[in-house]
Design an enzyme around this catalytic site. Structure first.
Site, PDB file in Angstrom:
ATOM      1  N   PRO A   1       0.797  -1.230   0.000  1.00 54.15           N
ATOM      2  CA  PRO A   1       0.000   0.000   0.000  1.00 54.15           C
ATOM      3  C   PRO A   1       0.831   1.283   0.000  1.00 54.15           C
ATOM      4  O   PRO A   1       1.861   1.370   0.674  1.00 54.15           O
ATOM      5  CB  PRO A   1      -0.832  -0.094   1.290  1.00 54.15           C
ATOM      6  CG  PRO A   1      -0.209  -1.171   2.097  1.00 54.15           C
ATOM      7  CD  PRO A   1       0.461  -2.101   1.127  1.00 54.15           C
ATOM      8  N   ASN A   2       0.350   2.217  -0.785  1.00 56.41           N
ATOM      9  CA  ASN A   2       0.894   3.580  -0.903  1.00 56.41           C
ATOM     10  C   ASN A   2       2.223   3.657  -1.660  1.00 56.41           C
ATOM     11  O   ASN A   2       2.710   4.751  -1.932  1.00 56.41           O
ATOM     12  CB  ASN A   2       1.055   4.236   0.488  1.00 56.41           C
ATOM     13  CG  ASN A   2      -0.263   4.309   1.215  1.00 56.41           C
ATOM     14  OD1 ASN A   2      -1.242   4.822   0.666  1.00 56.41           O
ATOM     15  ND2 ASN A   2      -0.334   3.759   2.406  1.00 56.41           N
TER      16      ASN A   2
ATOM     17  N   ARG B   1       5.083  10.841  -2.776  1.00 59.71           N
ATOM     18  CA  ARG B   1       4.765  10.623  -1.361  1.00 59.71           C
ATOM     19  C   ARG B   1       5.966  10.931  -0.463  1.00 59.71           C
ATOM     20  O   ARG B   1       7.057  10.410  -0.707  1.00 59.71           O
ATOM     21  CB  ARG B   1       4.411   9.127  -1.232  1.00 59.71           C
ATOM     22  CG  ARG B   1       4.320   8.616   0.144  1.00 59.71           C
ATOM     23  CD  ARG B   1       4.292   7.090   0.171  1.00 59.71           C
ATOM     24  NE  ARG B   1       3.988   6.654   1.512  1.00 59.71           N
ATOM     25  CZ  ARG B   1       4.216   5.441   1.978  1.00 59.71           C
ATOM     26  NH1 ARG B   1       4.731   4.523   1.185  1.00 59.71           N
ATOM     27  NH2 ARG B   1       3.912   5.160   3.212  1.00 59.71           N
TER      28      ARG B   1
ATOM     29  N   TYR C   1      11.087   8.984   1.276  1.00 57.66           N
ATOM     30  CA  TYR C   1      11.165   7.936   0.238  1.00 57.66           C
ATOM     31  C   TYR C   1      11.886   8.383  -1.041  1.00 57.66           C
ATOM     32  O   TYR C   1      12.081   7.560  -1.938  1.00 57.66           O
ATOM     33  CB  TYR C   1       9.750   7.442  -0.103  1.00 57.66           C
ATOM     34  CG  TYR C   1       9.050   6.842   1.102  1.00 57.66           C
ATOM     35  CD1 TYR C   1       9.493   5.641   1.647  1.00 57.66           C
ATOM     36  CD2 TYR C   1       7.968   7.483   1.703  1.00 57.66           C
ATOM     37  CE1 TYR C   1       8.881   5.094   2.761  1.00 57.66           C
ATOM     38  CE2 TYR C   1       7.342   6.942   2.815  1.00 57.66           C
ATOM     39  CZ  TYR C   1       7.804   5.753   3.337  1.00 57.66           C
ATOM     40  OH  TYR C   1       7.199   5.205   4.446  1.00 57.66           O
TER      41      TYR C   1
ATOM     42  N   ASN D   1       8.084  -5.602  -0.547  1.00 55.46           N
ATOM     43  CA  ASN D   1       7.927  -4.455   0.349  1.00 55.46           C
ATOM     44  C   ASN D   1       6.435  -4.335   0.603  1.00 55.46           C
ATOM     45  O   ASN D   1       5.690  -3.814  -0.231  1.00 55.46           O
ATOM     46  CB  ASN D   1       8.486  -3.178  -0.282  1.00 55.46           C
ATOM     47  CG  ASN D   1       8.398  -1.995   0.679  1.00 55.46           C
ATOM     48  OD1 ASN D   1       7.745  -2.078   1.725  1.00 55.46           O
ATOM     49  ND2 ASN D   1       9.046  -0.898   0.330  1.00 55.46           N
TER      50      ASN D   1
ATOM     51  N   ALA E   1       2.962  -0.732   4.998  1.00 60.46           N
ATOM     52  CA  ALA E   1       2.474  -0.775   6.385  1.00 60.46           C
ATOM     53  C   ALA E   1       1.944  -2.155   6.785  1.00 60.46           C
ATOM     54  O   ALA E   1       1.891  -2.467   7.988  1.00 60.46           O
ATOM     55  CB  ALA E   1       1.397   0.278   6.568  1.00 60.46           C
TER      56      ALA E   1
ATOM     57  N   HIS F   1       3.812  -4.381   9.315  1.00 67.53           N
ATOM     58  CA  HIS F   1       3.705  -4.218  10.765  1.00 67.53           C
ATOM     59  C   HIS F   1       2.388  -4.750  11.316  1.00 67.53           C
ATOM     60  O   HIS F   1       2.161  -4.698  12.519  1.00 67.53           O
ATOM     61  CB  HIS F   1       3.853  -2.729  11.121  1.00 67.53           C
ATOM     62  CG  HIS F   1       4.949  -2.046  10.355  1.00 67.53           C
ATOM     63  ND1 HIS F   1       6.272  -2.425  10.459  1.00 67.53           N
ATOM     64  CD2 HIS F   1       4.923  -1.031   9.437  1.00 67.53           C
ATOM     65  CE1 HIS F   1       7.016  -1.662   9.656  1.00 67.53           C
ATOM     66  NE2 HIS F   1       6.211  -0.825   9.020  1.00 67.53           N
TER      67      HIS F   1
ATOM     68  N   ASP G   1       1.976 -15.458   6.810  1.00 66.73           N
ATOM     69  CA  ASP G   1       1.617 -16.862   6.573  1.00 66.73           C
ATOM     70  C   ASP G   1       1.781 -17.234   5.098  1.00 66.73           C
ATOM     71  O   ASP G   1       2.207 -18.349   4.774  1.00 66.73           O
ATOM     72  CB  ASP G   1       0.170 -17.130   7.001  1.00 66.73           C
ATOM     73  CG  ASP G   1       0.031 -17.283   8.515  1.00 66.73           C
ATOM     74  OD1 ASP G   1       1.060 -17.372   9.214  1.00 66.73           O
ATOM     75  OD2 ASP G   1      -1.135 -17.322   8.998  1.00 66.73           O
TER      76      ASP G   1
ATOM     77  N   GLU H   1      12.645  -9.372   2.166  1.00 62.47           N
ATOM     78  CA  GLU H   1      11.871  -8.203   2.623  1.00 62.47           C
ATOM     79  C   GLU H   1      12.709  -6.944   2.401  1.00 62.47           C
ATOM     80  O   GLU H   1      13.883  -6.917   2.766  1.00 62.47           O
ATOM     81  CB  GLU H   1      11.564  -8.381   4.117  1.00 62.47           C
ATOM     82  CG  GLU H   1      10.834  -7.197   4.742  1.00 62.47           C
ATOM     83  CD  GLU H   1      10.562  -7.415   6.241  1.00 62.47           C
ATOM     84  OE1 GLU H   1      10.842  -8.512   6.770  1.00 62.47           O
ATOM     85  OE2 GLU H   1      10.076  -6.461   6.876  1.00 62.47           O
TER      86      GLU H   1
ATOM     87  N   HIS I   1      12.691  -2.579   2.758  1.00 58.68           N
ATOM     88  CA  HIS I   1      12.091  -1.290   3.128  1.00 58.68           C
ATOM     89  C   HIS I   1      13.006  -0.181   2.657  1.00 58.68           C
ATOM     90  O   HIS I   1      14.226  -0.241   2.865  1.00 58.68           O
ATOM     91  CB  HIS I   1      11.861  -1.183   4.636  1.00 58.68           C
ATOM     92  CG  HIS I   1      10.892  -2.219   5.096  1.00 58.68           C
ATOM     93  ND1 HIS I   1       9.549  -2.150   4.820  1.00 58.68           N
ATOM     94  CD2 HIS I   1      11.096  -3.383   5.747  1.00 58.68           C
ATOM     95  CE1 HIS I   1       8.957  -3.230   5.292  1.00 58.68           C
ATOM     96  NE2 HIS I   1       9.867  -4.004   5.861  1.00 58.68           N
ATOM     97  N   ILE I   2      12.404   0.805   2.032  1.00 54.53           N
ATOM     98  CA  ILE I   2      13.167   1.922   1.486  1.00 54.53           C
ATOM     99  C   ILE I   2      13.761   2.751   2.623  1.00 54.53           C
ATOM    100  O   ILE I   2      14.934   3.114   2.614  1.00 54.53           O
ATOM    101  CB  ILE I   2      12.244   2.797   0.601  1.00 54.53           C
ATOM    102  CG1 ILE I   2      11.707   1.955  -0.565  1.00 54.53           C
ATOM    103  CG2 ILE I   2      12.961   4.048   0.115  1.00 54.53           C
ATOM    104  CD1 ILE I   2      10.498   2.557  -1.257  1.00 54.53           C
TER     105      ILE I   2
ATOM    106  N   ARG J   1      12.435   5.357  12.763  1.00 58.72           N
ATOM    107  CA  ARG J   1      11.112   5.993  12.671  1.00 58.72           C
ATOM    108  C   ARG J   1      10.237   5.596  13.867  1.00 58.72           C
ATOM    109  O   ARG J   1      10.745   5.124  14.874  1.00 58.72           O
ATOM    110  CB  ARG J   1      10.477   5.628  11.312  1.00 58.72           C
ATOM    111  CG  ARG J   1      11.357   6.071  10.139  1.00 58.72           C
ATOM    112  CD  ARG J   1      10.742   5.739   8.809  1.00 58.72           C
ATOM    113  NE  ARG J   1       9.488   6.456   8.607  1.00 58.72           N
ATOM    114  CZ  ARG J   1       8.617   6.165   7.639  1.00 58.72           C
ATOM    115  NH1 ARG J   1       8.895   5.193   6.787  1.00 58.72           N
ATOM    116  NH2 ARG J   1       7.493   6.849   7.522  1.00 58.72           N
TER     117      ARG J   1
ATOM    118  N   ARG K   1       6.713   1.007  13.732  1.00 54.50           N
ATOM    119  CA  ARG K   1       7.327   0.448  12.512  1.00 54.50           C
ATOM    120  C   ARG K   1       8.490  -0.491  12.835  1.00 54.50           C
ATOM    121  O   ARG K   1       9.132  -1.032  11.948  1.00 54.50           O
ATOM    122  CB  ARG K   1       7.852   1.577  11.615  1.00 54.50           C
ATOM    123  CG  ARG K   1       6.748   2.470  11.067  1.00 54.50           C
ATOM    124  CD  ARG K   1       7.322   3.483  10.084  1.00 54.50           C
ATOM    125  NE  ARG K   1       6.438   4.625   9.989  1.00 54.50           N
ATOM    126  CZ  ARG K   1       5.392   4.711   9.166  1.00 54.50           C
ATOM    127  NH1 ARG K   1       5.114   3.710   8.354  1.00 54.50           N
ATOM    128  NH2 ARG K   1       4.614   5.783   9.148  1.00 54.50           N
TER     129      ARG K   1
END
Ligand code: DQA
Length: 151
Positions: A9-10, A17, A22, A71, A74, A77, A84, A95, A97-98, A104, A108
């Protein structure tokens, strides 16, 4: 070799954004760079703002991909269901994350996904996707070499 990149998402808003977190680059632009850098690798890209769609895509990757870069935004978290799904498929998943989530907000700092993923790349900007791809290629070639030795 087929690598699936999943953005949650996002992350469709990258480039617009929260640029101070980012960065200014759109993912489409970065993906173009990745495809040039890793010429010969087949990339599939999927972005969704919906948890179930991400789970469906992971199931699909279990059949069709040799590696996944994930990625989950949100959902990282919050989503036991995505964790699963990662655990359910055999495809190695990294995994990414930028941003450095540990610099943060405290909410998170926990990831449901990390324990189910093969490894995590956090806080290195968009370059993290490229590093994850590099790892998956090495892993895939290593696995192929081992198969060759067994023959
Ligand atoms: C993110 C970090 C998450 O906490 C956040 O919700 C995102 C992006 C990152 O790439 O830094 O959407 O996954």
């Amino acid at each position: 070799m087929r690598i699936l990149i999943i953005n949650g998402p996002n992350l469709n808003l990258l480039g617009n954004r929260e640029r101070e977190i980012y960065g200014p680059r759109s993912f489409d632009d970065y993906l173009h760079h990745l495809k040039t850098q890793f010429n010969g690798i087949h990339f599939d890209y999927f972005q969704s703002n919906h948890e179930g769609a991400i789970i469906d895509k992971l199931h699909d990757a279990g059949m069709h991909a040799d590696g996944v870069v994930l990625n989950a935004g949100a959902y990282t978290h919050t989503s036991i269901a995505i964790a699963d799904a990662v655990a359910a498929i055999r495809t190695p998943t990294v995994e990414v994350h930028i941003s450095n989530v540990y610099q943060r907000e405290a909410y998170r700092h926990h990831s449901y996904l990390s324990a189910k993923c093969e490894g995590c790349i956090i806080g290195l900007g968009l370059e993290g996707y490229g590093l994850a791809v590099e790892y998956l290629i090495h892993r895939f070639r290593g696995a192929q070499d081992l198969e060759g030795i067994g023959k």
